[in-house]
Scaffold this motif. Structure first.
Motif, PDB file in Angstrom:
ATOM      1  N   PHE A  69      -1.896   7.998   0.391  1.00  0.00           N
ATOM      2  CA  PHE A  69      -2.630   8.753  -0.756  1.00  0.00           C
ATOM      3  C   PHE A  69      -3.418   9.820   0.227  1.00  0.00           C
ATOM      4  O   PHE A  69      -3.576   9.844   1.294  1.00  0.00           O
ATOM      5  CB  PHE A  69      -3.608   7.843  -1.389  1.00  0.00           C
ATOM      6  CG  PHE A  69      -4.945   7.586  -1.052  1.00  0.00           C
ATOM      7  CD1 PHE A  69      -5.903   8.070  -1.774  1.00  0.00           C
ATOM      8  CD2 PHE A  69      -5.022   7.022   0.367  1.00  0.00           C
ATOM      9  CE1 PHE A  69      -7.460   7.487  -1.251  1.00  0.00           C
ATOM     10  CE2 PHE A  69      -6.322   6.865   0.915  1.00  0.00           C
ATOM     11  CZ  PHE A  69      -7.353   7.271   0.099  1.00  0.00           C
ATOM     12  N   SER A  73       4.115  -0.297  -4.798  1.00  0.00           N
ATOM     13  CA  SER A  73       4.791  -1.049  -3.960  1.00  0.00           C
ATOM     14  C   SER A  73       6.305  -0.627  -4.232  1.00  0.00           C
ATOM     15  O   SER A  73       6.727  -1.087  -5.236  1.00  0.00           O
ATOM     16  CB  SER A  73       4.508  -2.682  -4.166  1.00  0.00           C
ATOM     17  OG  SER A  73       5.560  -3.412  -3.384  1.00  0.00           O
ATOM     18  N   LEU A 117       0.875  -1.077   0.076  1.00  0.00           N
ATOM     19  CA  LEU A 117       0.018   0.024   0.126  1.00  0.00           C
ATOM     20  C   LEU A 117       0.877   1.227  -0.090  1.00  0.00           C
ATOM     21  O   LEU A 117       1.951   1.306   0.688  1.00  0.00           O
ATOM     22  CB  LEU A 117      -0.877  -0.057   1.280  1.00  0.00           C
ATOM     23  CG  LEU A 117      -2.014  -1.127   1.209  1.00  0.00           C
ATOM     24  CD1 LEU A 117      -2.767  -0.997   2.589  1.00  0.00           C
ATOM     25  CD2 LEU A 117      -2.840  -1.204  -0.020  1.00  0.00           C
ATOM     26  N   GLY A 122      -7.855   2.345  -5.854  1.00  0.00           N
ATOM     27  CA  GLY A 122      -6.484   1.992  -6.389  1.00  0.00           C
ATOM     28  C   GLY A 122      -6.393   2.183  -7.551  1.00  0.00           C
ATOM     29  O   GLY A 122      -7.529   2.591  -8.206  1.00  0.00           O
ATOM     30  N   ALA A 151      -3.817   4.753   2.256  1.00  0.00           N
ATOM     31  CA  ALA A 151      -5.177   4.066   1.738  1.00  0.00           C
ATOM     32  C   ALA A 151      -5.238   2.764   2.270  1.00  0.00           C
ATOM     33  O   ALA A 151      -4.577   1.892   2.418  1.00  0.00           O
ATOM     34  CB  ALA A 151      -4.684   3.937   0.198  1.00  0.00           C
ATOM     35  N   VAL A 200       2.642  -1.548  -9.377  1.00  0.00           N
ATOM     36  CA  VAL A 200       1.356  -1.153  -8.662  1.00  0.00           C
ATOM     37  C   VAL A 200       0.716  -2.524  -8.176  1.00  0.00           C
ATOM     38  O   VAL A 200       0.227  -3.430  -9.200  1.00  0.00           O
ATOM     39  CB  VAL A 200       0.616  -0.498  -9.400  1.00  0.00           C
ATOM     40  CG1 VAL A 200      -0.997  -0.294  -8.575  1.00  0.00           C
ATOM     41  CG2 VAL A 200       0.862   0.981  -9.717  1.00  0.00           C
ATOM     42  N   GLN A 241      -2.172  -0.340  -5.361  1.00  0.00           N
ATOM     43  CA  GLN A 241      -1.273   0.594  -4.693  1.00  0.00           C
ATOM     44  C   GLN A 241       0.256   0.478  -5.321  1.00  0.00           C
ATOM     45  O   GLN A 241       0.632  -0.696  -5.433  1.00  0.00           O
ATOM     46  CB  GLN A 241      -1.654   0.256  -3.043  1.00  0.00           C
ATOM     47  CG  GLN A 241      -2.897   0.337  -2.682  1.00  0.00           C
ATOM     48  CD  GLN A 241      -3.677   1.607  -2.761  1.00  0.00           C
ATOM     49  OE1 GLN A 241      -2.929   2.504  -2.966  1.00  0.00           O
ATOM     50  NE2 GLN A 241      -4.789   1.383  -3.262  1.00  0.00           N
TER      51      GLN A 241
END
Length: 541
Positions: A71, A130, A68, A87, A81, A124, A128
């Protein structure tokens, strides 16, 4: 409920996998079935903001906090998030979900690679960013991400009647088979019946089909239920006896011949495309889109002189979310040009600076081409300029990147808006619904409109302190999202997807583009006519 899985594989990138998967989603949804799309791994800088439901923990997967990214805006709630928030997924799966009449979510594209350089992509996972996976070598990721990919697919199968799966590139890339998480490994896990599609317009289609089939293991060959010839021009009777001979060699029938169709209405996934037959396409690669100069689309209608009718979109190397401009290609009477040189801007009444995956780098490229002077000259003459996301950031006075998020240096902007952007380690990923305040000048038609779209950006933008103290303040027409210069001809906005809003199109162009539902139904009708009778039903029997 355990869904039947139909998988679309291709002999190459650009063969037509995304298009065919979208059409299949709408076809099966039209049969009253509950349908979801799936692509295990996508490589694209075209992304959409979708829901991020919680998945059961998968053995061997990263801990949730490792997958995650932060955000939201500073002071705007939690900086991280939560699962169950929002996402990113590739745009192709977003549109496939809409075609399936499903709510898009991150499980439909659990792994998204967003190219930032020729040899580097941001990773992602489940919507999210990474950092941990981004730092790993390509072949080191597969076993780390497979548990999450499998869990996402299993969850979709449990909730749907049909899952339409899209592969990536070719399943026969023998240098990548050992680390495959998107083609054959997915087909085996889902027990999918597969279609193998090829672009016959390129030439060599039967060799591509046979060569791809021949490089597969026998158990994987057995999953190929049919060959599809895509983008065919001419008399289908002239194909004989090749399909029959190919079936003798492989045991696989050619189940569809899909005619060439320009302007089908869907955004192209892998680069800047054009509706005209003479314009080439860009195949998927780790680098960003490379486009021809002044590639354009238009029709014969001149349109009203007081409305934008000739738009140039600056096509810098790391352009992102270019699919949001597809509606402009569908507006009657509008000419759309993808511009890479100052000469490409000739005659344009509106310039658009789109999003960028590497804003400072693309701004440097823009200056190297001499486009900075051309843009500022256009604005000085009162011409319309719109900056979207990264384009908005470029229009400001300065880009500040003390954390090295995008670059290791600060850079001056184009100076058309008295704003400054600071790049932060967190990333804003969320849908946006807002109401425009009072705009002036050429963008006044947007005043008071309620619109919606989505935000995906790392930079945070505000008034330039020194310029504001001196009285030079950009007009904030949407709080924290959109600003206008004093003359009213330059507008910057963080929200992607403005032109997908019917009210915005009507206000700016006095016209409508075909609805997505119209496009999806037309695609479903195309494949229903192209496939041999009974094949589409047999795939999910």
């Amino acid at each position: 409920m355990t869904a039947r899985c139909v998988m679309v594989l291709g002999t190459s990138s650009g063969a037509g996998k995304s298009w065919l998967a979208t059409a299949l989603c709408r076809h099966y949804a039209n049969q009253g079935l509950k349908v979801a799309p799936f692509k295990a791994q996508n490589m694209s800088n075209n992304a959409r903001v979708v829901m991020a439901p919680t998945l059961p923990a998968a053995r061997g997967s990263l801990p949730p906090e490792g997958a995650l990214a932060a955000f939201g805006r500073p002071g705007g709630g939690s900086g991280v998030a939560p699962m169950g928030g929002f996402g990113e997924i590739g745009s192709a799966q977003y549109f496939q979900a809409l075609a399936a009449r499903a709510v898009p979510d991150v499980r439909m594209n659990p792994l998204l690679l967003k190219p930032e350089a020729d040899t580097h992509s941001q990773v992602v996972l489940l919507g999210q960013v990474s950092p941990e996976l981004t730092a790993l070598p390509w072949r080191g990721r597969s076993e780390r991400v497979w548990p999450q990919i499998a869990a996402a697919l299993d969850a979709l199968r449990a909730e749907n009647d049909v899952v339409v799966i899209e592969g990536a590139g070719s399943p026969a890339e023998i240098n990548l088979m050992a680390s495959d998480v998107v083609n054959l490994r997915v087909a085996r896990h889902a027990d999918a019946r597969c279609l193998l599609v090829t672009d016959i317009d390129r030439g060599g289609a039967f060799a591509h089909l046979y060569g791809t089939w021949a490089l597969l293991a026998p158990e994987d060959r057995a999953r190929i239920a049919g060959f599809v010839l895509n983008k065919f021009r001419g008399d289908a009777a002239l194909l004989a006896p090749a399909p029959e001979q190919l079936q003798e060699l492989t045991g696989v029938p050619t189940v569809a011949v899909v005619p060439m169709r320009f302007g089908h209405g869907l955004p192209e996934e892998d680069g800047v495309f054009d509706a005209a037959p003479s314009v080439g396409f860009q195949a998927k690669s780790a680098s960003s889109p490379t486009v021809g100069c002044a590639d354009s689309y238009s029709n014969d209608s001149d349109g009203a002189p007081d409305l934008p009718r000739h738009i140039a979109v600056i096509a810098y190397p790391r352009i992102s979310n270019l699919d949001e401009f597809q509606p402009l290609k569908n507006v009657p009477g509008l000419r759309l040009v993808w511009a890479r040189t100052p000469g490409d801007l000739a005659g344009a009444d509106t310039l658009i600076l789109p999003g960028s995956k590497a804003t400072a780098s693309d701004l440097a490229w823009l200056r190297a081409q001499g486009l900075d002077a051309a843009i500022t000259a256009h604005a000085a003459r009162g011409g319309r300029v719109l900056g979207v996301c990264g384009g908005l950031q470029m229009l400001g006075e300065a880009l500040i990147d003390v954390h090295g998020v995008e670059s290791q240096a600060n850079a001056p902007g184009l100076g058309l808006l008295s704003l400054v952007t600071s790049f932060e380690p967190f990333k804003t990923v969320r849908p946006a619904e807002f109401r425009f305040g009072t705009l002036i000048g050429p963008w006044a038609a947007l005043s008071g409109l309620t619109a919606q779209g989505y935000e995906i950006h790392s930079g945070q933008t505000a008034q330039h302190p020194a310029m504001a103290a001196a009285g030079d303040v950009a007009r904030e027409v949407v709080p924290q999202l959109a600003w206008q210069n004093a003359a009213g001809n330059v507008l910057g906005c963080y929200v992607h997807g403005l032109f997908e809003d019917a009210d915005v199109l009507q206000a700016l162009f006095g016209a409508e583009a075909p609805s997505l539902d119209t496009v999806f139904d037309r695609l479903a009708g195309d494949i229903a006519r192209a496939f041999a009778p009974g094949v589409l039903a047999q795939l999910i029997a």
